[in-house]
Design a protein around this motif. Structure first.
Motif, mmCIF file in Angstrom:
data_model
loop_
_atom_site.group_PDB
_atom_site.id
_atom_site.type_symbol
_atom_site.label_atom_id
_atom_site.label_comp_id
_atom_site.label_asym_id
_atom_site.label_seq_id
_atom_site.Cartn_x
_atom_site.Cartn_y
_atom_site.Cartn_z
ATOM 1 N N ASP A 274 0.022 1.441 -4.110
ATOM 2 C CA ASP A 274 -1.352 1.183 -3.673
ATOM 3 C C ASP A 274 -2.330 1.279 -4.844
ATOM 4 O O ASP A 274 -2.166 2.105 -5.740
ATOM 5 C CB ASP A 274 -1.752 2.171 -2.585
ATOM 6 N N LYS A 275 -3.371 0.463 -4.777
ATOM 7 C CA LYS A 275 -4.302 0.414 -5.900
ATOM 8 C C LYS A 275 -5.058 1.723 -6.121
ATOM 9 O O LYS A 275 -5.522 1.994 -7.219
ATOM 10 C CB LYS A 275 -5.251 -0.777 -5.803
ATOM 11 N N GLU B 231 -0.485 -2.800 -7.714
ATOM 12 C CA GLU B 231 -1.637 -3.626 -7.310
ATOM 13 C C GLU B 231 -2.917 -2.993 -7.824
ATOM 14 O O GLU B 231 -2.970 -1.798 -8.105
ATOM 15 C CB GLU B 231 -1.669 -3.833 -5.783
ATOM 16 N N ASP C 98 0.837 -1.213 0.000
ATOM 17 C CA ASP C 98 0.000 0.000 0.000
ATOM 18 C C ASP C 98 0.867 1.255 0.000
ATOM 19 O O ASP C 98 0.537 2.255 0.656
ATOM 20 C CB ASP C 98 -0.933 0.028 1.221
HETATM 21 MG MG MG Z 1 -3.996 -2.516 -0.470
#
Ligand code: MG
Ligand code: C2E
Ligand code: MG
Ligand code: MG
Length: 281
Positions: free
Chosen positions: A203-204, A237, A181
């Motif tokens: 982080d997404k 991600e 993250d």
């Molecule tokens: Mg995450």
């Protein structure tokens, strides 16, 4: 007499509890029994090499298969598990399961993958974390180089000395470390540079902003540039679109993970998925 009074107090207290607190109590009680009743399962999401788009790893993501509530996602119970300390035995179970199932894939003759396991703050704080990890690797027969541990920025920055010690001990064993993250917490760059970590995971929330407009992808490009200058691998991600894939390829991202390549799935489904991908190529 005192006992009786205590009882009455408890009754008074429960009658004033709101629904939320009752819900929490029920959750905590079932959570306490869930390990014993074997209600947890580990799902796996594939990670691919950006250049080749071949599967190179998997991330272990816990699910709770509750008899009445169905499949409960981690955000619904990890915080409470963390608060109550139950995360320690649960996390140990996840680690053992992930190592054993990864080893079983290798034993089935499939090319080895790395398996990434998330560590919570409580687990990372354990003084005997290294011992626990080495015991599990020994029991399952998994070579340490196939294990990656993921900790968030906030966990890493909480107690720098402890983080240095843990990462160095595990690194000496051959285990890898990623910062999960990345970008959502507060990192001191000089501290980050002192940790013997291997990867940063964007982080997404930043990956989802990659949409073709330059201003929106600025955090993603910044993390990618940072990773490069610190000589760390960068993993994206939450990759969901072709556009994001193209951007990540152009910006030299090392690994990608997201629904575009595969959602988290049961161990059985993952094995089939991986096998089919190998056959295709
Ligand atoms: Mg995450
Ligand atoms: P995380 O480690 O950052 O894991 C990535 C999360 O993003 C996963 O959610 C995954 O399913 C989700 N994800 C992956 N690709 C996509 C995508 O393309 N789009 C979207 N919208 N989401 C995507 P999940 O499985 O619900 O897990 C949430 C968080 O719970 C994890 O975030 C991790 O912090 C925690 N967690 C999961 N398993 C464990 C565990 O065994 N131990 C601990 N301590 N935490 C865990
Ligand atoms: Mg993770
Ligand atoms: Mg993450």
């Amino acid at each position: 007499r005192a006992k009786e009074k205590g009882k009455n107090n408890f009754q008074l207290y429960t009658s004033s509890l709101n629904d939320k607190a009752l819900e929490r109590l029920a959750l905590e009680n079932s959570l306490r029994r869930a390990l014993e009743y074997k209600e947890f399962v580990v799902y796996y999401q594939p990670k691919v090499n950006t250049k080749t788009e071949k599967i190179i790893g998997m991330e272990a993501l816990i699910r709770w298969q509750h008899p009445k509530w169905g499949l409960v996602p981690p955000q619904k119970f990890i915080p409470l598990a963390e608060e109550t300390g139950l995360i320690v035995p649960i996390g140990e179970w996840v680690l053992r399961t992930a190592c054993a199932q990864n080893k079983a894939l290798q034993n089935a003759g499939l090319p080895p993958l790395t398996v990434a396991v998330n560590l919570s703050a409580r687990q990372f704080e354990l003084q005997d974390l290294t011992k626990m990890v080495s015991k599990i690797l020994e029991e399952t027969g998994l070579e340490p180089k196939y294990l990656e541990l993921e900790i968030t920025e906030s966990i890493a920055m909480k107690n720098i000395e402890h983080t240095l010690k843990m990462i160095n001990e595990l690194k000496d064993m051959g285990v890898k470390f990623s910062i999960d993250d990345f970008g959502t917490g507060y990192s001191s760059l000089s501290q980050l540079n002192s940790f013997a970590i291997n990867k940063l995971k964007i982080d997404k929330s930043f990956v989802s902003k990659i949409d073709g407009k330059k201003g929106n992808s600025i955090i993603a490009s910044t993390v990618l540039a940072l990773g490069k200058s610190l000589e760390l691998g960068v993993v994206a991600e939450g990759v969901e679109t072709k556009e994001q894939v193209e951007f990540l390829k152009q910006n030299d991202c090392d690994e990608m993970q997201g629904y575009f390549f595969g959602k988290p799935m049961s161990n059985e489904d993952f094995e089939k998925f991986y096998y089919n991908k190998l056959k295709e190529s």
